[in-house]
Design a protein around this motif. Structure first.
Motif, short mmCIF file in Angstrom:
data_model
loop_
_atom_site.label_atom_id
_atom_site.label_comp_id
_atom_site.label_asym_id
_atom_site.label_seq_id
_atom_site.Cartn_x
_atom_site.Cartn_y
_atom_site.Cartn_z
N THR A 193 19.45 -0.97 35.40
CA THR A 193 18.37 -0.98 34.42
C THR A 193 18.67 -1.98 33.33
O THR A 193 19.79 -2.47 33.19
N LEU A 194 17.64 -2.28 32.54
CA LEU A 194 17.80 -3.01 31.29
C LEU A 194 17.74 -1.98 30.17
O LEU A 194 16.74 -1.26 30.03
N SER A 195 18.78 -1.92 29.37
CA SER A 195 18.86 -0.90 28.32
C SER A 195 18.90 -1.57 26.95
O SER A 195 19.62 -2.56 26.75
N PRO A 196 18.16 -1.04 25.96
CA PRO A 196 18.13 -1.63 24.62
C PRO A 196 19.49 -1.54 23.93
O PRO A 196 20.19 -0.54 24.04
N THR A 197 19.83 -2.61 23.21
CA THR A 197 21.05 -2.62 22.41
C THR A 197 20.76 -2.88 20.94
O THR A 197 21.62 -2.64 20.09
N ALA A 198 19.56 -3.38 20.62
CA ALA A 198 19.16 -3.62 19.23
C ALA A 198 17.64 -3.65 19.18
O ALA A 198 16.99 -4.07 20.14
N ALA A 199 17.07 -3.22 18.06
CA ALA A 199 15.61 -3.20 17.94
C ALA A 199 15.20 -3.14 16.48
O ALA A 199 15.90 -2.57 15.64
N ALA A 200 14.06 -3.76 16.18
CA ALA A 200 13.40 -3.64 14.88
C ALA A 200 11.91 -3.55 15.16
O ALA A 200 11.29 -4.55 15.53
N CYS A 201 11.35 -2.36 15.04
CA CYS A 201 9.98 -2.11 15.48
C CYS A 201 9.29 -1.11 14.56
O CYS A 201 9.95 -0.34 13.84
N GLU A 202 7.94 -1.13 14.61
CA GLU A 202 7.18 -0.09 13.94
C GLU A 202 7.47 1.24 14.62
O GLU A 202 7.71 2.25 13.96
N THR A 203 7.41 1.25 15.94
CA THR A 203 7.77 2.43 16.72
C THR A 203 8.54 1.97 17.94
O THR A 203 8.28 0.89 18.49
#
Length: 505
Positions: A193-203
């Motif tokens: 899978t591709l798994s998130p390692t960083a994020a900046a989001c409204e949701t």
């Protein structure tokens, strides 16, 4: 006098411009074929326009262009102007059109006072409008992301960790309208899978993995190494993670591979609440940002391995043909042991090997015929052993591993079997290195290193697996003169390889 069958008239009839000759009162004396066709007058009725007063037919009160045209024509007739030009629109319900009106006086000996031409300039005007619109779009784009580019470049160069680079890029992108989310994901080969390692989001969803092999722009970017985009999610089937990041509204998604040389560090994904948000210029700018982040991550990973004792030792086995040291060891049934590389001023690289079990001169002679070797020097030799320098334009394996942030600590080629020992940062996934090397050397396999074998053997014999334990991990680490974290990395790596060999059989 202009005669119907005159050469001048025939010539004017061949021109694609609407042309008429007027006298000093504005009366039409002649019209060419293009003028008549535009006016809807057929060949049999072409004289119907002769005698019509052009000035009187021009309604100066209709619009500003008509008033300007009449004023300019009269100025030419009265000798106040040598030439008059005017660009004006002439739109119909079916299409938009523009013309260039050009009026010039006739010589005194010719019948008539002024010649008027209307030239269709629609294509030129449309091109100008497109260029103007593109310029406005570019100005809008640069006003939005010019500061972003500068901020991201400065941030990634000052970052101290890969995590900081990824989070900084996401936060900077999220601060720019209409982007509502930016996130980075990495490939997890264990779960595919591709798994998130960083994020900046409204949701952002709690469960955000994307399965490899699916028809998703993020997955395609990871698998192809090329940017991917969906300009309107309303017209596409997208994963739930994208609908969540877009606040369940239609929008656009773009995914950019984080790649340095042949090393993949994941995918940067940007979501925008505007449809068609990513034109070619914007995609190009964002791709440059992704590449800048990739270069910075590569530098961080390379620096980390030189400054920390928290590394993972990996041993690989390769049996494919093509590696010159493997081919030579197979041809002479000998052993070649890598001692290091020297980088010359001309950009070439000299790899030093100890040859054991064969005449170094014979090995050198055979090496000169190998495609990857540009020059060979026998440094010392005798009695079936010696030291040989192999000049190569690009050191196989060593340079490829270095680009992935790995340090090659040993290479041993024995009768065609190549064993490579390397060190990776603790955060690196050895499987990803194997996957990438396997594309070129399909036989690449992960082996149990001597340190891993020693760590496992000490744990087993010392009672680490007993209950209760007879010895702690800290004591075992001290016995190997390494830190506890490094010992546990060796132990876990060894356990995983042993279990993998057991369950994969």
């Amino acid at each position: 006098m202009i005669q119907r069958d005159s050469l001048a008239r025939l010539t004017l009839d061949t021109l694609p411009f609407n042309i008429a000759v007027l006298d000093e009162e504005g009366t039409i004396l002649f019209t060419n074929r293009a003028w008549n066709e535009f006016a809807g007058v057929g060949p049999q009725e072409r004289d119907e326009l002769v005698g019509v007063n052009y000035f009187e037919q021009t309604d100066a009160d209709a619009d500003e262009y008509a008033a300007q045209a009449l004023e300019g024509l009269q100025a030419v007739v009265e000798g106040e102007r040598d030439i008059f030009t005017l660009e004006y629109p002439c739109h119909s319900p079916e299409e938009k059109r523009w013309f260039l009106m050009r009026a010039a006086p006739l010589p005194e000996h010719d019948e008539g006072s002024v010649v008027v031409a209307h030239i269709d300039i629609t294509q030129r005007k449309l091109a100008e409008l497109r260029a103007r619109r593109q310029r406005r779009e570019l100005e809008h784009l640069m006003s939005r992301i010019d500061g972003l580019v500068r901020d991201v470049m400065e941030a990634v160069l000052q970052a101290d960790s890969r995590e900081e680079i990824e989070q900084t890029v996401c936060e900077r992108l999220h601060s720019v309208d209409p982007y509502v989310c930016a996130w980075v994901s990495q490939v997890d080969l264990r779960t595919e899978t591709l798994s998130p390692t960083a994020a900046a989001c409204e949701t952002f969803p709690d469960e955000a993995e994307l399965a490899l092999g699916t028809d998703d722009p993020v997955v395609r970017a990871a698998e192809t190494g090329e940017p991917q985009a969906i300009q309107d999610t309303a017209d596409a089937r997208v994963a739930d993670i994208h609908r969540t990041t877009l606040l369940d509204e239609p929008g656009a998604i773009a995914a950019f591979p984080l790649v340095y040389s042949e090393t993949s560090y994941g995918v940067l994904t940007v979501a925008a609440t505007e449809r068609d948000a990513f034109d070619e210029r914007e995609l190009a700018v964002l791709n440059v940002l992704a590449r800048a982040a990739s270069v910075a991550i590569n530098a961080i990973e390379g620096r980390r391995i030189l400054t920390t004792d928290s590394v993972v030792e990996v041993e690989l086995g390769i049996t494919d043909d093509g590696l010159f040291f493997g081919d030579l060891s197979a041809a002479f049934e000998c052993t070649l042991i890598y001692e290091g590389s020297l980088y010359e001023e001309d950009g070439s690289v000299v790899m030093l090997f100890v040859v054991d079990g064969a005449d170094p001169e014979d090995v050198a002679a055979a090496a000169r015929e190998h495609a990857d070797v540009t020059d060979v020097t026998v440094v010392s030799g005798g009695d079936g052993e010696g030291v040989v320098e192999f000049a190569v334009s690009d050191p196989p394996i060593v340079s490829e591993l270095a680009e992935r942030g790995a340090e090659t600590t040993a290479i041993v080629a024995e009768t065609g079997q190549v064993r490579i020992t390397l060190e990776l940062p603790a955060s690196a996934d050895p499987r990803s290195v194997i996957e990438q090397l396997s594309e070129r050397y399909p036989s690449t396999d992960l082996l149990l290193t001597s340190r891993q074998q020693l760590a496992l053997q000490k744990a087993y014999l010392g009672g680490f697996f007993d209950w209760p334990r007879s010895i702690s991990g800290e004591d075992l680490a001290e016995s190997m003169d390494i830190s506890p974290s490094t010992y546990h990395q060796h132990l876990r790596a060894a356990e995983k390889k042993v279990l993998a060999s057991l369950f994969e059989e």
